[in-house]
Write an enzyme that holds these catalytic residues in place. Sequence first.
Site, PDB file in Angstrom:
ATOM      1  N   GLY A  24      34.812  34.906  42.111  1.00 57.76           N
ATOM      2  CA  GLY A  24      34.854  35.374  43.491  1.00 57.76           C
ATOM      3  C   GLY A  24      34.987  36.887  43.576  1.00 57.76           C
ATOM      4  N   ASP A  25      35.884  37.431  42.762  1.00 57.53           N
ATOM      5  CA  ASP A  25      36.046  38.887  42.730  1.00 57.53           C
ATOM      6  C   ASP A  25      34.780  39.574  42.241  1.00 57.53           C
ATOM      7  OD1 ASP A  25      39.003  39.576  43.305  1.00 57.53           O
ATOM      8  OD2 ASP A  25      39.166  37.907  41.909  1.00 57.53           O
ATOM      9  N   SER A  26      34.185  39.026  41.192  1.00 56.42           N
ATOM     10  CA  SER A  26      32.994  39.656  40.613  1.00 56.42           C
ATOM     11  C   SER A  26      31.826  39.638  41.585  1.00 56.42           C
ATOM     12  CB  SER A  26      32.604  38.949  39.312  1.00 56.42           C
ATOM     13  OG  SER A  26      33.650  39.044  38.362  1.00 56.42           O
TER      14      SER A  26
ATOM     15  N   ALA B 162      32.483  42.251  44.285  1.00 55.46           N
ATOM     16  CA  ALA B 162      32.245  43.581  43.736  1.00 55.46           C
ATOM     17  C   ALA B 162      30.760  43.870  43.601  1.00 55.46           C
ATOM     18  CB  ALA B 162      32.932  43.710  42.385  1.00 55.46           C
TER      19      ALA B 162
END
Length: 399
Positions: free
Chosen positions: A170-172, A175
């Site tokens: 999710g973070d990747s 980003a």
Amino acid sequence: MSPVANQGALAGLRVIEMGQLLAGPFCGQLLGDMGADVIKIEPPGKGDPMREWGQGEEKVQWEVIARNKRSVTCNLRVPEGQQIARDLIAHADVLIENFKPGTLEKWNLSPESLHATNPGLIVARMSGYGQTGPYSSRAGFGGIGEAMGGWRYIVGDPDRPPARMGVSIGDSLCATYGAMGVLAALHHREKTGEGQVIDTALYEAVLQVMEGLVAEYDYNGIIRERSGSILPGIAPSNVYSCKDGPFMIGANNDAIFARLAQAMGRPELAEDERYSTHVARGKHQAELDELINRWTLTLTIDEVDALMVEYSIPAGRLYTAPDMLEDPHFKARESIIEVETEGHGKLKMQNAFPRFSKTRSGVRRPAPVTPGQHNEEVFTELLGWSAQDVAEKRERGVI
């Protein structure tokens, strides 16, 4: 490792990275790999918690996500530190931040005030739920975005609770979309001179890769469920068992399946009404997978792999890190490189990506070992401070 010549497509672009853990820092890594000068603002003391993330007694994940960055420290909770950040941002093309919405405003660093002195500034904001809406003030991590965006519910076996990937996807994703937004905003600025704000939410980044999940429900009333290692109706495409381990085969196309049937010594399967079309194979997915699995169990991974190459069938081994390091294709394309780090010596890690025909992305400098490692360098270069200024502010805990 001394900094090397910058041949990246974003050479000359200055990025201020404010944020911690994954989404903001990974966005900074992507831009830095492509040539941007990324100046990371860390809190004085321990710095970004990412310095302590990763598996193993010696944490090395920081060496990847902080490569190509210079570290300065700044106490953003006091007015003097906020002014230092403002002064740095005045010299920047891009600001990356992944704080809870409202935090920049609380620190007197709202995009509106920053644009007053730097109208071309691009502000990439990453948060759990976005800058607007009823949930915007809630705290959010990547896993929560994966849950709300639909990812977590459909991952895992149908008879077990939802699972997760072994990385913070999710973070990747957030980003990556943030970096994409920066590049689009740079194009807009080139034409107009105007900067703008990019609002990237974790849950919406995940939602973007959910394919037809919403449309299938809207039109057909279908709620996607967990399906283990398959995509329902897409067959054959699965991990099968060989004598010595698992192997992935993707033959979910009529012509490719016909070649797989030949490789199995069962060419008649391609004419069988249960398997001759995409829809038919989807209806008989479980029995087809079992049929293929019985065949792969009679062979080694090497033997199946050789047949897949011979018959031009998409297939492959399930790689672990040791497999990647030994694979000739990884070596030929330099997918993994060795970086001389300051904290852990020579360290292998993924190369910069994607590849460009005219410019060269890569690792120009290793991750900073200590928070504020480049204080004197950056503050002298951009703000005209003296060594005495740096020492005095460090003594007072401002940096």
